[in-house]
Design a protein around this motif. Structure first.
Motif, PDB file in Angstrom:
ATOM      1  N   GLY A 335      87.892 -56.966 -62.467  1.00  0.00           N
ATOM      2  CA  GLY A 335      88.104 -58.292 -61.918  1.00  0.00           C
ATOM      3  C   GLY A 335      86.834 -58.903 -61.361  1.00  0.00           C
ATOM      4  O   GLY A 335      85.753 -58.327 -61.428  1.00  0.00           O
ATOM      5  N   GLY A 336      86.969 -60.100 -60.788  1.00  0.00           N
ATOM      6  CA  GLY A 336      85.822 -60.773 -60.185  1.00  0.00           C
ATOM      7  C   GLY A 336      84.725 -61.042 -61.196  1.00  0.00           C
ATOM      8  O   GLY A 336      84.978 -61.466 -62.323  1.00  0.00           O
ATOM      9  N   TYR A 337      83.476 -60.804 -60.811  1.00  0.00           N
ATOM     10  CA  TYR A 337      82.370 -61.130 -61.719  1.00  0.00           C
ATOM     11  C   TYR A 337      82.359 -60.220 -62.936  1.00  0.00           C
ATOM     12  O   TYR A 337      81.870 -60.598 -64.009  1.00  0.00           O
ATOM     13  CB  TYR A 337      81.036 -61.119 -60.965  1.00  0.00           C
ATOM     14  N   PHE A 338      82.921 -59.011 -62.828  1.00  0.00           N
ATOM     15  CA  PHE A 338      83.006 -58.129 -63.993  1.00  0.00           C
ATOM     16  C   PHE A 338      83.778 -58.810 -65.129  1.00  0.00           C
ATOM     17  O   PHE A 338      83.449 -58.661 -66.304  1.00  0.00           O
ATOM     18  CB  PHE A 338      83.739 -56.833 -63.646  1.00  0.00           C
ATOM     19  N   ALA A 339      84.835 -59.570 -64.759  1.00  0.00           N
ATOM     20  CA  ALA A 339      85.696 -60.202 -65.761  1.00  0.00           C
ATOM     21  C   ALA A 339      84.962 -61.286 -66.549  1.00  0.00           C
ATOM     22  O   ALA A 339      85.390 -61.648 -67.644  1.00  0.00           O
ATOM     23  CB  ALA A 339      86.924 -60.801 -65.089  1.00  0.00           C
ATOM     24  N   ALA A 340      83.867 -61.804 -65.992  1.00  0.00           N
ATOM     25  CA  ALA A 340      83.110 -62.845 -66.680  1.00  0.00           C
ATOM     26  C   ALA A 340      82.150 -62.269 -67.716  1.00  0.00           C
ATOM     27  O   ALA A 340      81.604 -63.013 -68.541  1.00  0.00           O
ATOM     28  CB  ALA A 340      82.330 -63.684 -65.669  1.00  0.00           C
ATOM     29  N   LEU A 341      81.950 -60.934 -67.694  1.00  0.00           N
ATOM     30  CA  LEU A 341      80.905 -60.332 -68.532  1.00  0.00           C
ATOM     31  C   LEU A 341      81.390 -59.090 -69.285  1.00  0.00           C
ATOM     32  O   LEU A 341      80.651 -58.124 -69.441  1.00  0.00           O
ATOM     33  CB  LEU A 341      79.708 -59.948 -67.645  1.00  0.00           C
ATOM     34  N   PRO A 342      82.618 -59.068 -69.807  1.00  0.00           N
ATOM     35  CA  PRO A 342      83.136 -57.837 -70.419  1.00  0.00           C
ATOM     36  C   PRO A 342      82.391 -57.410 -71.674  1.00  0.00           C
ATOM     37  O   PRO A 342      82.313 -56.209 -71.966  1.00  0.00           O
ATOM     38  CB  PRO A 342      84.596 -58.197 -70.726  1.00  0.00           C
ATOM     39  N   GLU A 343      81.846 -58.373 -72.409  1.00  0.00           N
ATOM     40  CA  GLU A 343      81.152 -58.007 -73.659  1.00  0.00           C
ATOM     41  C   GLU A 343      79.974 -57.075 -73.425  1.00  0.00           C
ATOM     42  O   GLU A 343      79.604 -56.293 -74.303  1.00  0.00           O
ATOM     43  CB  GLU A 343      80.651 -59.273 -74.385  1.00  0.00           C
ATOM     44  N   TRP A 344      79.383 -57.140 -72.230  1.00  0.00           N
ATOM     45  CA  TRP A 344      78.198 -56.326 -71.946  1.00  0.00           C
ATOM     46  C   TRP A 344      78.492 -55.164 -70.997  1.00  0.00           C
ATOM     47  O   TRP A 344      77.687 -54.231 -70.910  1.00  0.00           O
ATOM     48  CB  TRP A 344      77.096 -57.208 -71.349  1.00  0.00           C
ATOM     49  N   LEU A 345      79.626 -55.204 -70.299  1.00  0.00           N
ATOM     50  CA  LEU A 345      79.935 -54.152 -69.329  1.00  0.00           C
ATOM     51  C   LEU A 345      80.906 -53.095 -69.855  1.00  0.00           C
ATOM     52  O   LEU A 345      80.790 -51.917 -69.504  1.00  0.00           O
ATOM     53  CB  LEU A 345      80.531 -54.772 -68.053  1.00  0.00           C
ATOM     54  N   VAL A 346      81.847 -53.489 -70.680  1.00  0.00           N
ATOM     55  CA  VAL A 346      82.912 -52.561 -71.083  1.00  0.00           C
ATOM     56  C   VAL A 346      82.373 -51.377 -71.874  1.00  0.00           C
ATOM     57  O   VAL A 346      82.771 -50.222 -71.624  1.00  0.00           O
ATOM     58  CB  VAL A 346      84.010 -53.303 -71.869  1.00  0.00           C
ATOM     59  N   GLU A 347      81.453 -51.610 -72.798  1.00  0.00           N
ATOM     60  CA  GLU A 347      80.970 -50.493 -73.634  1.00  0.00           C
ATOM     61  C   GLU A 347      80.252 -49.415 -72.818  1.00  0.00           C
ATOM     62  O   GLU A 347      80.589 -48.224 -72.950  1.00  0.00           O
ATOM     63  CB  GLU A 347      80.059 -51.008 -74.751  1.00  0.00           C
ATOM     64  N   PRO A 348      79.282 -49.752 -71.950  1.00  0.00           N
ATOM     65  CA  PRO A 348      78.661 -48.685 -71.150  1.00  0.00           C
ATOM     66  C   PRO A 348      79.648 -48.012 -70.197  1.00  0.00           C
ATOM     67  O   PRO A 348      79.527 -46.813 -69.916  1.00  0.00           O
ATOM     68  CB  PRO A 348      77.533 -49.390 -70.395  1.00  0.00           C
ATOM     69  N   ILE A 349      80.636 -48.752 -69.715  1.00  0.00           N
ATOM     70  CA  ILE A 349      81.664 -48.129 -68.874  1.00  0.00           C
ATOM     71  C   ILE A 349      82.439 -47.105 -69.687  1.00  0.00           C
ATOM     72  O   ILE A 349      82.632 -45.958 -69.258  1.00  0.00           O
ATOM     73  CB  ILE A 349      82.629 -49.194 -68.302  1.00  0.00           C
ATOM     74  N   ARG A 350      82.888 -47.488 -70.858  1.00  0.00           N
ATOM     75  CA  ARG A 350      83.655 -46.571 -71.711  1.00  0.00           C
ATOM     76  C   ARG A 350      82.842 -45.338 -72.068  1.00  0.00           C
ATOM     77  O   ARG A 350      83.377 -44.218 -72.107  1.00  0.00           O
ATOM     78  CB  ARG A 350      84.107 -47.298 -72.978  1.00  0.00           C
ATOM     79  N   ASN A 351      81.556 -45.514 -72.326  1.00  0.00           N
ATOM     80  CA  ASN A 351      80.708 -44.362 -72.659  1.00  0.00           C
ATOM     81  C   ASN A 351      80.693 -43.351 -71.513  1.00  0.00           C
ATOM     82  O   ASN A 351      80.772 -42.137 -71.743  1.00  0.00           O
ATOM     83  CB  ASN A 351      79.286 -44.826 -72.974  1.00  0.00           C
ATOM     84  N   GLN A 352      80.570 -43.840 -70.295  1.00  0.00           N
ATOM     85  CA  GLN A 352      80.555 -42.955 -69.130  1.00  0.00           C
ATOM     86  C   GLN A 352      81.923 -42.296 -68.915  1.00  0.00           C
ATOM     87  O   GLN A 352      82.012 -41.113 -68.555  1.00  0.00           O
ATOM     88  CB  GLN A 352      80.158 -43.731 -67.873  1.00  0.00           C
ATOM     89  N   VAL A 353      82.974 -43.054 -69.127  1.00  0.00           N
ATOM     90  CA  VAL A 353      84.329 -42.512 -68.941  1.00  0.00           C
ATOM     91  C   VAL A 353      84.586 -41.392 -69.944  1.00  0.00           C
ATOM     92  O   VAL A 353      85.095 -40.322 -69.595  1.00  0.00           O
ATOM     93  CB  VAL A 353      85.377 -43.637 -69.070  1.00  0.00           C
ATOM     94  N   VAL A 354      84.235 -41.625 -71.192  1.00  0.00           N
ATOM     95  CA  VAL A 354      84.428 -40.593 -72.222  1.00  0.00           C
ATOM     96  C   VAL A 354      83.597 -39.354 -71.898  1.00  0.00           C
ATOM     97  O   VAL A 354      84.056 -38.215 -72.069  1.00  0.00           O
ATOM     98  CB  VAL A 354      84.056 -41.149 -73.613  1.00  0.00           C
ATOM     99  N   ALA A 355      82.391 -39.556 -71.386  1.00  0.00           N
ATOM    100  CA  ALA A 355      81.497 -38.423 -71.113  1.00  0.00           C
ATOM    101  C   ALA A 355      81.932 -37.614 -69.897  1.00  0.00           C
ATOM    102  O   ALA A 355      81.691 -36.403 -69.838  1.00  0.00           O
ATOM    103  CB  ALA A 355      80.068 -38.939 -70.897  1.00  0.00           C
ATOM    104  N   HIS A 356      82.608 -38.239 -68.915  1.00  0.00           N
ATOM    105  CA  HIS A 356      82.845 -37.564 -67.638  1.00  0.00           C
ATOM    106  C   HIS A 356      84.314 -37.275 -67.314  1.00  0.00           C
ATOM    107  O   HIS A 356      84.584 -36.565 -66.341  1.00  0.00           O
ATOM    108  CB  HIS A 356      82.228 -38.377 -66.497  1.00  0.00           C
ATOM    109  N   VAL A 357      85.234 -37.824 -68.082  1.00  0.00           N
ATOM    110  CA  VAL A 357      86.653 -37.563 -67.813  1.00  0.00           C
ATOM    111  C   VAL A 357      87.085 -36.299 -68.539  1.00  0.00           C
ATOM    112  O   VAL A 357      86.826 -36.132 -69.730  1.00  0.00           O
ATOM    113  CB  VAL A 357      87.523 -38.765 -68.231  1.00  0.00           C
ATOM    114  N   LEU A 358      87.736 -35.411 -67.809  1.00  0.00           N
ATOM    115  CA  LEU A 358      88.109 -34.113 -68.375  1.00  0.00           C
ATOM    116  C   LEU A 358      89.214 -34.236 -69.415  1.00  0.00           C
ATOM    117  O   LEU A 358      89.179 -33.543 -70.440  1.00  0.00           O
ATOM    118  CB  LEU A 358      88.569 -33.186 -67.238  1.00  0.00           C
TER     119      LEU A 358
END
Length: 410
Positions: A335-358
């Protein structure tokens, strides 16, 4: 035991009235027979309840049902304009108001730029009361007002216990707003902005387990688990922006070092992507304007902007992976400012989630941008105000008609 029966019966009737209102809100116009089937109540009970809701102006006749088996029936539907809910927002850089009716139509929406930390609580409440009066000037049917504030909120007392970003401590928001507007104190609720954002996001989807992240100068979280908001033992759950990500990192507004919001808050983005004299850093501009400028530079492949967004996304993803490991949500909503920039934020977030979630496949968690953006908290506030009616329609008084005799004086 006998003395409790009237109260029990009254409570049962309130629950059944609420059931019919929620059924109509979910399914639209229905005949009394259809309401009986969907609610599980008898036709006689439904008929009595509908008469009660009509007397309160909450439902009306909506024509004759067509098609299907059996005789056509008179349809009943909600009157969407019968009541409305008001959401107010106190933010570091603005105050805002949002009003919606029972049918979801937006009746009023406005945001006013303001230096809330600099103004202090009293002047901020003055401006908030003025905005509330403007929002409600043409409304005679507001059932409540819910104020969203970042930080620790004592909802029972209507008090902001501590808001580092606003520099508020023990501010009696409900009392102050009641004194300035004349609204009854029991019609004013104060809640955390991320909690209200989470409720708004839940209402906009059918997901029962989600985490909502506010993207602002401060970072907050609202958690929905099993369809219910998680508040914690004393109501202060969700302060995820103050997870210590780097004990030797920069000082946070809360006075501690290395909090997550120092890495991913709006201040961190603005510092990384622009110099101090850049218009993007101008606090006098609305946040929507500033985010449009960041988007435009990213779309033009400005290297500094892209590097800043990747840096924020990576740090954001690491914290999100902690939350996914802990809570296993179906969705993480940005939400908030993150919601204005999903094209550039979602992919690096997903990469970290895949790498660190058991859990395999990141536990099934999806990362998505909010469709509500900066309006999530006020939208959630308006919906929370309307919930008074959805939970107990008897808060709306019976409409007195001209034909009804007046009661004799006592």
């Amino acid at each position: 035991m006998g003395q409790s029966r009237p109260a029990d019966q009254a409570g049962l009737r309130r629950g059944n009235l609420a059931l019919l209102v929620r059924t109509l809100r979910e399914h639209g116009a229905l005949s009394r027979a259809q309401l009986a089937v969907r609610s599980g109540l008898s036709k006689a009970t439904v008929s009595s309840l509908v008469t009660d809701l009509e007397a309160r102006g909450l439902v009306h006749d909506a024509g004759i049902s067509a098609g299907g088996q059996g005789r056509p029936g008179q349809l009943v539907d909600l009157r969407p304009d019968s009541v409305c809910g008001v959401g107010l927002d106190v933010h570091v850089g603005h105050v805002g108001a949002f009003v919606t009716d029972l049918g979801g139509q937006v009746l009023f929406q406005r945001r006013v730029t303001a230096d809330v930390p600099g103004m202090g609580p009293e002047k901020t409440l003055d401006q908030l009361a003025q905005l509330a009066a403007e929002a409600m000037a043409e409304l005679k049917n507001a059932v409540g007002v819910t104020v969203s504030v970042p930080g620790l909120v004592d909802t029972a007392a209507g008090t902001v216990t501590f808001s580092p970003r606003l520099r508020w401590r023990d501010v009696a928001v409900a009392d102050g707003l009641a004194a300035r507007t004349g609204l009854a104190l029991d019609r004013i609720v104060v809640d955390n902005d991320a909690n209200l954002g989470a409720l708004a996001e839940q209402a906009d989807s059918d997901v029962a387990d989600l985490v909502y992240l506010t993207g602002d100068f401060g970072i907050g979280g609202g958690v929905i688990a099993g369809g219910r908001l998680v508040r914690g033992s004393i109501g202060f759950a969700g302060e995820i922006g103050h997870m210590a990500m780097d004990p030797l990192g920069p000082y946070c507004s809360c006075g501690r070092r290395g909090c997550w919001e120092t890495q991913v808050g709006l201040g961190a983005l603005l510092h990384a992507c622009a110099d101090p004299d850049d218009p993007i850093r101008d606090p006098g501009l609305d946040l929507d304007q500033r985010m449009r400028m960041v988007r435009a530079r990213a779309e033009q492949h400005d290297r500094r902007t892209l590097d800043a967004l990747h840096q924020i996304g990576t740090a954001l993803g690491l914290g999100v992976s902690f939350l996914v490991n802990l809570l296993n949500p179906a969705v993480v909503v940005l939400g908030g400012y993150f919601a204005a920039l999903p094209e550039w934020l979602v992919e690096p977030i997903r990469n970290q989630v895949v790498a660190h979630v058991l859990a395999p496949g990141a536990g099934g968690a999806r990362v998505v941008g909010s469709r509500l953006g900066f309006t999530a908290a006020t939208t959630g506030g308006a919906l929370a105000s309307l919930r008074r009616v959805l939970d107990d329609p008897t808060v709306v008084p019976v409409i007195q008609t001209a034909e009804e005799p007046e009661e004799a004086p006592a």
